[in-house]
Design an enzyme around this catalytic site. Structure first.
Site, PDB file in Angstrom:
ATOM      1  N   PHE A  33       3.532   9.700  -5.373  1.00  0.00           N
ATOM      2  CA  PHE A  33       2.801   8.439  -5.577  1.00  0.00           C
ATOM      3  C   PHE A  33       1.344   8.606  -5.139  1.00  0.00           C
ATOM      4  O   PHE A  33       0.910   7.998  -4.151  1.00  0.00           O
ATOM      5  CB  PHE A  33       3.464   7.314  -4.775  1.00  0.00           C
ATOM      6  CG  PHE A  33       4.956   7.209  -4.959  1.00  0.00           C
ATOM      7  CD1 PHE A  33       5.485   6.673  -6.120  1.00  0.00           C
ATOM      8  CD2 PHE A  33       5.825   7.648  -3.968  1.00  0.00           C
ATOM      9  CE1 PHE A  33       6.856   6.571  -6.288  1.00  0.00           C
ATOM     10  CE2 PHE A  33       7.205   7.556  -4.129  1.00  0.00           C
ATOM     11  CZ  PHE A  33       7.716   7.019  -5.303  1.00  0.00           C
ATOM     12  N   PRO A  34       0.572   9.424  -5.844  1.00  0.00           N
ATOM     13  CA  PRO A  34      -0.787   9.764  -5.382  1.00  0.00           C
ATOM     14  C   PRO A  34      -1.766   8.598  -5.373  1.00  0.00           C
ATOM     15  O   PRO A  34      -2.798   8.682  -4.716  1.00  0.00           O
ATOM     16  CB  PRO A  34      -1.231  10.838  -6.375  1.00  0.00           C
ATOM     17  CG  PRO A  34      -0.424  10.580  -7.613  1.00  0.00           C
ATOM     18  CD  PRO A  34       0.898  10.100  -7.113  1.00  0.00           C
ATOM     19  N   LYS A  35      -1.445   7.519  -6.077  1.00  0.00           N
ATOM     20  CA  LYS A  35      -2.381   6.392  -6.151  1.00  0.00           C
ATOM     21  C   LYS A  35      -1.845   5.158  -5.432  1.00  0.00           C
ATOM     22  O   LYS A  35      -2.094   4.028  -5.830  1.00  0.00           O
ATOM     23  CB  LYS A  35      -2.736   6.097  -7.605  1.00  0.00           C
ATOM     24  CG  LYS A  35      -3.467   7.281  -8.245  1.00  0.00           C
ATOM     25  CD  LYS A  35      -3.969   7.004  -9.633  1.00  0.00           C
ATOM     26  CE  LYS A  35      -4.737   8.230 -10.170  1.00  0.00           C
ATOM     27  NZ  LYS A  35      -5.251   8.019 -11.526  1.00  0.00           N
ATOM     28  N   ASN A  36      -1.160   5.429  -4.343  1.00  0.00           N
ATOM     29  CA  ASN A  36      -0.643   4.359  -3.498  1.00  0.00           C
ATOM     30  C   ASN A  36      -1.608   4.154  -2.331  1.00  0.00           C
ATOM     31  O   ASN A  36      -1.941   5.096  -1.616  1.00  0.00           O
ATOM     32  CB  ASN A  36       0.748   4.744  -2.992  1.00  0.00           C
ATOM     33  CG  ASN A  36       1.230   3.846  -1.881  1.00  0.00           C
ATOM     34  OD1 ASN A  36       1.003   4.138  -0.712  1.00  0.00           O
ATOM     35  ND2 ASN A  36       1.886   2.756  -2.234  1.00  0.00           N
TER      36      ASN A  36
END
Length: 344
Positions: free
Chosen positions: A111-114
């Protein structure tokens, strides 16, 4: 599905059937009486949240609560309340911070864009090496510190994976400003721009590094630095004249921090480039060249009222050029800019 790992086997068993959780009565979510549109949670997530509410209600600080937060985050990484609770658990249990960072890295790969995981990472790094401990240490020594070296390597990989990842760049800005890594950051940004001259995130980061945490409203660029940036930009414009990034960078930088150098230094350089046979066609066909001229002439007219009439006329001609030939799709905007010149 067959699950081989013993931890996965335990996780596959409902909490209600695990001996460790027999002392806990889960708290169900209150959907309200006669709810018209209840959220369709999976049975697994509904159960996890029931037990999480229960341990949070009594303020439990335990390894099982920590493990439970990990499972909930795996299911719903955007649940910020769980992240806050996990942060408290890590601190009060005095958990292994390096191990926690490994776990966060694993989560970020999924989830790199959390938002939450990046803020959690900040709290972990400052616990490993407090910013106050970096004071009085040279930048070269700070960069080689194991904590910061690990973070820079992690960020390098994250940005290589997605060079426009806003969260990774934001976290990098936090790391650089917190530990004053300004010199190395310019080297990193130069590498990123040379890899992809169209990477607007890298150009934005260059502006951030040039200001080096100073108040933007109070920064006036030294002449040598401004000239150096102009030359840097011109060399990169040569690589791709129809690339908005360097044009926006240099005009924005000079407008805010060295406005007179727009017309004393930048103007002759880009005109020289436009007159060069090797670049003439590309320069005169890109709207970014003409837009830059417009910004420059407006600033020059504001600074030198005696030449205002001539500069306004040249600016009107540029607006016509953009609206009718070079950037027709934005013709209404350029016509608006033309009318606004009357109030300059």
């Amino acid at each position: 599905m067959r699950i081989e790992d013993s931890e996965q086997v335990e996780e596959a068993v409902p909490l209600a059937q695990q001996a460790e959780w027999q002392d806990i009565t889960p708290i169900e979510q209150d959907e309200g009486e006669g709810s018209m549109c209840p959220i369709a949670y999976t049975d697994e997530y509904r159960e996890l949240m029931g037990y999480l509410r229960a341990v949070m209600a009594v303020g439990e600080v335990s390894e099982r609560a920590l493990a439970l937060t990990a499972r909930v985050i795996e299911e719903n990484p955007g649940h910020y309340t769980v992240w806050v609770y996990r942060k408290r658990l890590v601190e009060e249990l005095e958990s292994d911070i390096a191990k926690e960072l490994d776990w966060v890295s694993e989560i970020s790969s999924k989830f790199p864009k959390n938002y939450q995981l990046w803020h959690h990472r900040e709290s972990l790094v400052t616990r490993l090496w407090a910013p106050s401990n970096a004071q009085g240490v040279t930048e070269d020594q700070r960069v080689t510190n194991p904590v910061l070296r690990r973070e820079l390597q992690f960020l390098g990989a994250a940005i290589d994976e997605d060079s426009k990842n806003f969260h990774a760049w934001s976290y990098r800005q936090w790391l650089v400003s917190t530990y004053a890594l300004w010199t190395q950051e310019l080297v990193f940004v130069d590498t990123m721009i040379n890899q992809d001259v169209r990477n607007n995130s890298a150009w934005n980061q260059r502006y951030f590094a040039i200001l080096a945490n100073r108040d933007p409203s109070a920064v006036h660029l030294e002449a040598d630095m401004a000239k150096s940036e102009i030359e840097y930009v011109v060399e990169h414009i040569k690589l791709a004249p129809n690339n908005d990034s360097p044009w926006s960078y240099v005009t924005g930088l000079l407008l805010r921090h060295a406005p007179s150098m727009l017309y004393t230094d930048l103007l002759p350089r880009i005109k020289q480039l436009a007159a060069d046979n090797a670049y003439q066609a590309a320069m005169t066909l890109t709207p970014f060249y003409w837009s830059a001229l417009l910004d420059i002439y407006e600033q020059q007219a504001a600074d030198h009222p005696d030449t205002k009439k001539q500069l306004v006329e040249e600016s009107r001609a540029i607006c016509d050029q953009l609206a009718s030939e070079t950037d027709i799709i934005h013709c209404r905007y350029w016509n608006f800019r033309k009318t606004s010149l009357d109030t300059c």
